[in-house]
Write a protein that holds these residues in place. Structure first.
Motif, PDB file in Angstrom:
ATOM      1  N   GLN A  45       8.386 -24.672 -17.485  1.00  0.00           N
ATOM      2  CA  GLN A  45       7.309 -23.401 -17.083  1.00  0.00           C
ATOM      3  C   GLN A  45       8.408 -22.009 -16.771  1.00  0.00           C
ATOM      4  N   ALA A  46       7.826 -21.204 -16.981  1.00  0.00           N
ATOM      5  CA  ALA A  46       8.825 -19.418 -16.786  1.00  0.00           C
ATOM      6  C   ALA A  46       9.110 -19.526 -15.469  1.00  0.00           C
ATOM      7  N   MET A  47      10.237 -18.648 -14.278  1.00  0.00           N
ATOM      8  CA  MET A  47      10.315 -18.655 -12.978  1.00  0.00           C
ATOM      9  C   MET A  47      10.422 -16.933 -13.451  1.00  0.00           C
ATOM     10  N   VAL A  48       9.458 -16.079 -12.451  1.00  0.00           N
ATOM     11  CA  VAL A  48       9.867 -14.683 -12.323  1.00  0.00           C
ATOM     12  C   VAL A  48       9.772 -14.458 -11.191  1.00  0.00           C
ATOM     13  N   SER A  49      10.724 -13.133 -11.120  1.00  0.00           N
ATOM     14  CA  SER A  49      11.040 -12.839  -9.435  1.00  0.00           C
ATOM     15  C   SER A  49       9.996 -11.142 -10.161  1.00  0.00           C
ATOM     16  N   VAL A  50       8.862 -10.608  -8.607  1.00  0.00           N
ATOM     17  CA  VAL A  50       9.002  -9.506  -9.117  1.00  0.00           C
ATOM     18  C   VAL A  50       9.199  -8.573  -7.544  1.00  0.00           C
ATOM     19  N   LYS A  51      10.140  -7.241  -7.850  1.00  0.00           N
ATOM     20  CA  LYS A  51       9.932  -6.447  -6.289  1.00  0.00           C
ATOM     21  C   LYS A  51       9.022  -5.578  -6.964  1.00  0.00           C
ATOM     22  N   CYS A  52       9.448  -5.135  -5.726  1.00  0.00           N
ATOM     23  CA  CYS A  52       7.786  -3.764  -5.995  1.00  0.00           C
ATOM     24  C   CYS A  52       7.713  -2.659  -4.309  1.00  0.00           C
ATOM     25  N   SER A  53       7.056  -1.510  -4.558  1.00  0.00           N
ATOM     26  CA  SER A  53       7.050  -0.582  -3.294  1.00  0.00           C
ATOM     27  C   SER A  53       6.289   0.573  -4.099  1.00  0.00           C
ATOM     28  N   PRO A  54       5.414   0.988  -2.662  1.00  0.00           N
ATOM     29  CA  PRO A  54       4.972   0.749  -1.926  1.00  0.00           C
ATOM     30  C   PRO A  54       4.794  -0.212  -2.116  1.00  0.00           C
ATOM     31  N   GLY A  78      -2.960   4.858  -0.075  1.00  0.00           N
ATOM     32  CA  GLY A  78      -3.674   5.420   1.120  1.00  0.00           C
ATOM     33  C   GLY A  78      -3.958   4.016   2.066  1.00  0.00           C
ATOM     34  N   ASP A  79      -5.402   3.773   2.521  1.00  0.00           N
ATOM     35  CA  ASP A  79      -5.734   3.325   3.089  1.00  0.00           C
ATOM     36  C   ASP A  79      -7.040   2.492   2.547  1.00  0.00           C
ATOM     37  N   LYS A  80      -7.193   2.422   1.208  1.00  0.00           N
ATOM     38  CA  LYS A  80      -7.856   1.623   0.975  1.00  0.00           C
ATOM     39  C   LYS A  80      -7.129  -0.380   0.519  1.00  0.00           C
ATOM     40  N   CYS A  81      -6.074  -0.394  -0.396  1.00  0.00           N
ATOM     41  CA  CYS A  81      -5.576  -1.606  -0.819  1.00  0.00           C
ATOM     42  C   CYS A  81      -4.250  -1.790  -0.298  1.00  0.00           C
ATOM     43  N   VAL A  82      -4.011  -2.935  -0.260  1.00  0.00           N
ATOM     44  CA  VAL A  82      -2.844  -3.768   0.292  1.00  0.00           C
ATOM     45  C   VAL A  82      -2.551  -4.380  -0.666  1.00  0.00           C
ATOM     46  N   LEU A  83      -1.262  -5.146  -0.858  1.00  0.00           N
ATOM     47  CA  LEU A  83      -0.744  -6.085  -1.484  1.00  0.00           C
ATOM     48  C   LEU A  83      -0.168  -7.167  -0.595  1.00  0.00           C
ATOM     49  N   MET A  84      -0.189  -8.402  -0.619  1.00  0.00           N
ATOM     50  CA  MET A  84       0.365  -9.794   0.131  1.00  0.00           C
ATOM     51  C   MET A  84       0.825 -10.735  -0.913  1.00  0.00           C
ATOM     52  N   GLY A  85       1.598 -11.804  -0.342  1.00  0.00           N
ATOM     53  CA  GLY A  85       1.837 -13.092  -0.536  1.00  0.00           C
ATOM     54  C   GLY A  85       2.556 -12.746  -2.561  1.00  0.00           C
ATOM     55  N   ASP A  86       2.428 -13.801  -3.352  1.00  0.00           N
ATOM     56  CA  ASP A  86       2.872 -13.207  -4.975  1.00  0.00           C
ATOM     57  C   ASP A  86       2.827 -11.744  -6.234  1.00  0.00           C
ATOM     58  N   ALA A  87       1.723 -11.328  -5.070  1.00  0.00           N
ATOM     59  CA  ALA A  87       0.981 -10.584  -5.837  1.00  0.00           C
ATOM     60  C   ALA A  87       2.519  -9.369  -5.777  1.00  0.00           C
ATOM     61  N   ALA A  88       2.628  -9.053  -3.996  1.00  0.00           N
ATOM     62  CA  ALA A  88       3.318  -8.405  -3.964  1.00  0.00           C
ATOM     63  C   ALA A  88       5.228  -8.571  -3.495  1.00  0.00           C
ATOM     64  N   HIS A  89       5.357  -9.992  -4.129  1.00  0.00           N
ATOM     65  CA  HIS A  89       6.629 -10.115  -4.067  1.00  0.00           C
ATOM     66  C   HIS A  89       6.647 -11.708  -4.730  1.00  0.00           C
ATOM     67  N   ALA A  90       6.088 -11.968  -6.080  1.00  0.00           N
ATOM     68  CA  ALA A  90       6.770 -13.407  -6.278  1.00  0.00           C
ATOM     69  C   ALA A  90       8.279 -13.760  -6.637  1.00  0.00           C
ATOM     70  N   VAL A  91       8.631 -14.940  -5.800  1.00  0.00           N
ATOM     71  CA  VAL A  91      10.099 -15.009  -5.819  1.00  0.00           C
ATOM     72  C   VAL A  91      10.410 -16.262  -6.572  1.00  0.00           C
ATOM     73  N   VAL A  92      11.725 -16.637  -7.073  1.00  0.00           N
ATOM     74  CA  VAL A  92      12.293 -17.779  -7.799  1.00  0.00           C
ATOM     75  C   VAL A  92      12.046 -18.969  -6.298  1.00  0.00           C
ATOM     76  N   PRO A  93      11.199 -20.236  -6.927  1.00  0.00           N
ATOM     77  CA  PRO A  93      11.021 -21.327  -5.629  1.00  0.00           C
ATOM     78  C   PRO A  93      12.555 -21.683  -5.400  1.00  0.00           C
ATOM     79  N   PHE A  94      13.190 -21.271  -5.870  1.00  0.00           N
ATOM     80  CA  PHE A  94      14.931 -21.812  -4.689  1.00  0.00           C
ATOM     81  C   PHE A  94      14.651 -22.480  -3.606  1.00  0.00           C
TER      82      PHE A  94
END
Ligand SMILES: Cc1cc2nc3c(=O)[nH]c(=O)nc-3n(C[C@H](O)[C@H](O)[C@H](O)COP(=O)(O)OP(=O)(O)OC[C@H]3O[C@@H](n4cnc5c(N)ncnc54)[C@H](O)[C@@H]3O)c2cc1C
Ligand SMILES: NC(=O)C1=CN([C@@H]2O[C@H](COP(=O)(O)OP(=O)(O)OC[C@H]3O[C@@H](n4cnc5c(N)ncnc54)[C@H](OP(=O)(O)O)[C@@H]3O)[C@@H](O)[C@H]2O)C=CC1
Ligand SMILES: Nc1ccccc1C(=O)C[C@H](N)C(=O)O
Length: 438
Positions: A270-279, A283-299
């Motif tokens: 299986q592959a391992m991906v690291s995702v960084k994003c911002s913001p 607005g006041d409508k939507c927020v990302l949390m967990g891996d949707a906001a920050h997938a990190v490698v599992p180490f």
């Protein structure tokens, strides 16, 4: 259809929160929002895993530590989950010769816990369902949504679609988030994703004569510099071993006749991906949390812990801003982005520590010195691993402090070396002190 009906007799309209993704972070988040009195609907693409025969997922077990425990505590679930976990007090290093040597994670009594992922997810879903103002919708795959109206379109497995509106959309739909796709279309959204060249494969180590095949209260590591295997214990006395290795090496193993008879090598790594994003918000409508906001490698064993901590941080911010979403969402981005980016970097670093540094005497010596200094000056010198794993020190502050401590230790060693030279200690001794602190 429209959103959840208001319970009869209520006059003030309660906010409707749609949590997209009923994985670990989504189901915990549902408890947080429901506890606050919001009307919560969870939309999960999979069938209800509590009824499924086989639960597909990323890893069999996970390391739960302080941040995750604190988040569970807030919804009254810490004790239950901890009682179903297996404490791991130390890394157990397996050398090439077969020798086993422990490296404690922290002070006596400090440990991380091996917990079953599927069971944790099931418990969280059951807990969320206990709230009368929370509803779980399975077999709802988010296809699209509008940041302008908050209207979401879900696909069902029978081919039908549903359109649903909410006041707040919380994207907890994992590393390949469909919610995040709308963010990518917006100006000034920063995004990066990196697949590391290594993959992973899980193997099961069965019990021997009904007992664990190795000592259970450790996270076992076979560090081989360019690759490693780890093993975490399960309640059924098996270990789940995970082999991390460059993809080319996996391919070589699959092709060699000597190994190919092991059926597990026929499964793809299986592959391992690291995702960084911002913001993290729109607005006041939507927020990302967990891996949707920050997938990190599992180490570092922190992905879920960080995602769980997201829930506490957002909850604290909602309190601070009296549930005003237009103020809370930007604040959440401001506070959380530097921390999630910091743990993403630390997770990359920890792979090198686990597979290579632990083989070095110099690294072990420094770790020992750190532990002694921590015992002598518990408020001044705190090992990085302790800050990350056993405290809620903000991840980016932990990194800053780690660098600062290194500088302090460096200066102390220099002064010590100078004093020794003034006292005319043999140059060879001085030399080794200097070398030790290179
Ligand atoms: C090998 C491995 C080992 C790990 N070990 C650890 C560890 O020891 N400790 C630790 O803290 N972390 C660990 N992690 C990280 C951890 O697995 C993740 O951080 C955690 O699962 C994130 O939870 P999540 O709810 O954000 O995402 P997920 O668990 O991925 O859940 C996302 C959910 O959203 C659903 N979904 C996806 N798309 C849609 C859609 N379009 N519509 C509706 N629903 C959707 C999915 O079906 C899923 O249920 C590990 C990761 C890996 C890969
Ligand atoms: N931090 C990390 O390193 C993580 C790694 N992974 C890896 O990603 C893969 C999927 O894991 P998991 O979500 O548990 O299980 P699944 O394989 O069931 O994936 C769930 C859904 O995510 C989407 N998806 C999967 N892979 C990708 C991809 N590469 N690019 C875009 N979308 C994708 C697909 O949606 P659709 O059907 O709409 O195409 C899929 O149905 C595994 O290989 C896993 O190792 C997953 C999460 C975190
Ligand atoms: N859960 C994991 C999954 C994959 C790789 C590492 C872990 C760890 O937990 C490592 C542990 N924190 C360590 O530093 O020894």
């Amino acid at each position: 259809r429209s959103t959840m009906e208001e319970p009869s007799g209520t006059h003030t309209k309660r906010k409707v929160v749609a949590v997209v993704g009923g994985g670990l972070v989504g189901s915990l988040n549902a408890c947080y929002f429901a506890q606050r009195g919001f009307n919560v609907e969870v939309f999960e693409t999979r069938e209800d895993i509590r009824q499924a025969k086989i639960v597909r997922g990323r890893s069999i077990n996970l390391a739960l530590s302080h941040r995750g425990r604190q988040a569970l505590k807030h919804v009254g679930m810490e004790e239950k989950i901890v009682s179903q976990g297996i404490p791991m007090h130390a890394r157990m290093i397996h050398s090439l010769s077969g020798k086993q040597s422990p490296i404690p994670y922290g002070k006596k009594g400090q440990y991380i816990l091996s917990v079953d992922r599927a069971n944790l997810n099931k418990e969280l879903l059951t807990e969320a369902e206990k709230y009368p103002n929370a509803k779980l919708n399975f077999d709802h795959k988010l296809q699209d949504w509008s940041p302008e109206t908050g209207l979401m379109t879900f696909a069902r497995s029978d081919g039908s679609t549903e359109h649903i509106e909410a006041d707040l959309i919380v994207g907890c739909d994992g590393a390949f988030s469909a919610i995040r796709k709308q963010f990518l279309r917006r100006s000034r959204f920063n995004y990066s994703q990196t697949y590391i060249p290594h993959g992973y494969m899980e193997l099961t180590m069965p019990p021997i004569d009904g007992e664990f095949a190795m000592k259970p209260n450790y996270l076992h590591i076979w560090p081989r510099n360019t690759f490693m295997m780890i093993a975490l214990p399960n309640l059924d006395k098996t270990f789940t071993c995970t082999l991390f290795m460059p993809f080319e090496e996996f391919e070589k193993i699959t092709m060699t006749s000597s190994a190919s008879h092991f059926y597990y090598f026929r499964l793809p790594a299986q592959a391992m991906v690291s995702v960084k994003c911002s913001p993290y918000h729109i607005g006041d409508k939507c927020v990302l949390m967990g891996d949707a906001a920050h997938a990190v490698v599992p180490f570092y064993g922190q992905g879920m812990n960080a995602g769980f901590e997201d829930c506490i941080v957002f909850d604290e911010i909602l309190n601070q801003f009296d549930e005003d979403l237009s103020a809370a969402l930007p604040e959440y981005t401001r506070v959380r982005v530097p921390d999630d980016h910091a743990i993403a970097d630390l997770a990359m670093y920890n792979y090198i520590e686990m597979r290579a540094h632990v083989n070095s005497k110099w690294f072990l010596f420094r770790k020992h010195v750190d532990n002694i200094l921590h015992l002598l000056m518990p408020k001044t010198i705190i090992p990085l691993y302790t800050m990350v794993t056993f405290t809620r020190t903000r991840y980016h502050k932990a990194v800053e402090r780690w660098h600062w401590q290194d500088k302090v230790k460096h200066k102390c060693f220099l002064s010590l070396s100078l004093s020794l030279s003034v006292l005319q200690i043999r140059p060879s001794v001085l030399g080794s002190v200097m070398w030790l602190h290179r």
